[in-house]
Design an enzyme around this catalytic site. Structure first.
Site, PDB file in Angstrom:
ATOM      1  N   HIS A 170     108.871 -51.825 -27.012  1.00  0.00           N
ATOM      2  CA  HIS A 170     107.634 -52.538 -26.742  1.00  0.00           C
ATOM      3  C   HIS A 170     106.527 -51.518 -26.534  1.00  0.00           C
ATOM      4  CE1 HIS A 170     104.705 -55.203 -24.750  1.00  0.00           C
ATOM      5  NE2 HIS A 170     105.352 -56.184 -25.320  1.00  0.00           N
ATOM      6  N   ASP A 191     110.872 -61.044 -27.630  1.00  0.00           N
ATOM      7  CA  ASP A 191     111.064 -61.604 -28.966  1.00  0.00           C
ATOM      8  C   ASP A 191     112.533 -61.657 -29.367  1.00  0.00           C
ATOM      9  OD1 ASP A 191     108.226 -61.778 -29.456  1.00  0.00           O
ATOM     10  OD2 ASP A 191     108.242 -59.608 -29.703  1.00  0.00           O
ATOM     11  N   HIS A 206     102.938 -59.077 -33.829  1.00  0.00           N
ATOM     12  CA  HIS A 206     102.546 -59.727 -32.565  1.00  0.00           C
ATOM     13  C   HIS A 206     103.287 -61.056 -32.446  1.00  0.00           C
ATOM     14  CE1 HIS A 206     100.393 -60.605 -29.043  1.00  0.00           C
ATOM     15  NE2 HIS A 206      99.157 -60.749 -29.493  1.00  0.00           N
TER      16      HIS A 206
END
Length: 443
Positions: free
Chosen positions: A308, A364, A269
């Site tokens: 994702h 990310d 996460h």
């Protein structure tokens, strides 16, 4: 009505059931309980261990269409907010439901700013951590500790109390984060400068040294604003689910926020951008990319920063950050990892394997590169995630508190353990077997 129901035939009994369809695509799990083979049966329930296809709530905060790569806060496209808004204005939108006019924005900004200070005992509390403690662990602990400083927060059904705790948490998060960073560096804490912007103040508390007045670079200040906007909320992710689940037992929001930070702490996460950075560092050069791609296709490696849980298209936040990175590099100098990242993305987006598996860059992939260029250690990446996510957590928490259908979270389970067994004296028991889920071997 026939167009808004689902007909289920139980082949065990031949019975048919009409299940209402709500919101055009939702059935209530409890409606399945009526499907039984006998009156004494428990009834059917769904099995969805990671909530991959289970809606746990109704929410007005964030909309995501993963197949189309759409993200909106309260109806506003993330692209427009990232281009035109700032974090505090976006936080107002997320918390209150509408964009503010000038008067309401100034009042909101004031109400957040006056809560940037923390009790001096928090400093003493933080001094108890080792110098090499992870800043995310320190943030988790100090946010939880705020519960003891504000006992009034337990009155969660009072609107004014909820508003006050929301302002406190959004205001104090940068201070707690900066104190944790300074502690790990052995540097004196820097108090908030309320003349600066939300992100400018954070930069000052992080990086101020001996200068009398810290002046944040406007490009880096804006970069943090954009990053914070992109991370402010993201529907029912792991940490938001933790916020709501813990909140369903009705503790104060500081306890809930600490739980959410704990969920964000994990490498799947909040720590995902660190994993992406470490992968790029391990690759080392553009020439080494084909070898990595080969290993990924053969199942030997995982491509970090790609794919994702929700998005089956290009993450809209990644697009924004990719374009924004160049502005940051003009100030910080070019992060050499960007060349590896861009080439890796180019190859992956043209490769049938990645296209068929819908492995597109996520937020990310580029956020870590920007944070690293700005001088943040990787241990601070999840902390920088938690600061803006607090507005989303508090909006989701308040929505949960007001939801008339909300009960204490209590998922069912499918029991697969032993059937009934009877106790025997220890002298007559056989040597115990080691179960596969045992923590350690029986001795």
């Amino acid at each position: 009505m026939a167009n808004n129901t689902l007909t289920i035939t139980d082949n065990r009994t031949g019975k048919k059931y009409e299940i209402p369809i709500e919101e055009g695509e939702v059935i209530r799990a409890m409606d399945l309980r009526q499907i039984k083979t006998a009156a004494a049966d428990f009834g059917l329930m769904t099995y969805d261990p990671s909530f991959g296809n289970t809606a746990s709530c109704r929410s007005r905060v964030t909309f995501i269409d993963g197949d189309k790569g759409i993200l909106r806060y309260r109806g506003y496209p993330i692209e427009e907010l990232a281009e035109k808004s700032n974090y505090l204005e976006t936080a107002y939108l997320i918390v209150k439901g509408e964009l503010p006019d000038q008067a309401h924005y100034e009042r909101w900004k004031h109400n957040i700013t006056i809560h940037t200070m923390v009790h001096e005992n928090i400093k003493m509390f933080m001094e108890g951590f080792r110098y090499d403690s992870h800043p995310m662990g320190m943030l988790l602990s100090t946010v939880g500790a705020l519960s003891t400083f504000y006992p009034d927060a337990s009155d969660i059904h009072d609107l004014e109390s909820r508003r006050l705790q929301t302002r406190r948490l959004i205001g104090k998060m940068p201070t707690l984060a900066a104190f944790a960073y300074r502690h790990t560096r052995g540097l004196p804490y820097v108090y908030p400068d309320n003349e600066l912007s939300y992100t400018g103040n954070l930069l000052a508390m992080l990086f101020k040294m001996t200068e009398l007045k810290y002046k944040p670079n406007p490009v880096l200040e804006r970069a943090l604003d954009v990053l914070f906007i992109l991370h402010a909320d993201h529907e029912q992710n792991c940490s938001t689910n933790a916020m709501r689940a813990v909140g369903s037992s009705q503790p104060d929001p500081y306890a809930c926020a600490a739980a959410a930070i704990g969920a964000l702490y994990g490498p799947l996460h909040g720590g995902a951008n660190e994993a992406a950075i470490r992968m790029l560092m391990e690759i080392g050069s553009v020439s080494a990319i084909p070898a990595l791609i080969k290993k990924v296709k053969e199942g030997e490696r995982r491509l970090m920063g790609f794919g994702h849980r929700v998005y089956k298209n290009y993450d809209p936040r990644a697009k924004i950050l990719k374009d924004f990175a160049a502005q940051v590099f003009e100030v910080t100098g070019r992060n050499p990892l960007i060349d590896i990242a861009v080439e890796l993305e180019r190859i992956a987006l043209q490769d049938d394997y990645f296209i068929s598996h819908k492995l597109y860059p996520n937020v990310d992939f580029y956020s870590g590169i920007i944070y690293q260029a700005m001088g943040f250690p990787m241990t601070m990446f999840p902390v920088l995630f938690a600061i803006p996510r607090m507005s989303g957590w508090m909006a989701q928490w308040a929505e949960m508190v007001r939801d008339p259908e909300q009960k204490i979270a209590r998922p069912r389970q499918v029991y697969i353990g032993e059937s009934t067994r009877h106790y025997s004296p220890i002298q007559s028991r056989p040597k115990p077997t080691v179960h596969e889920d045992a923590v350690s071997e029986a001795i």
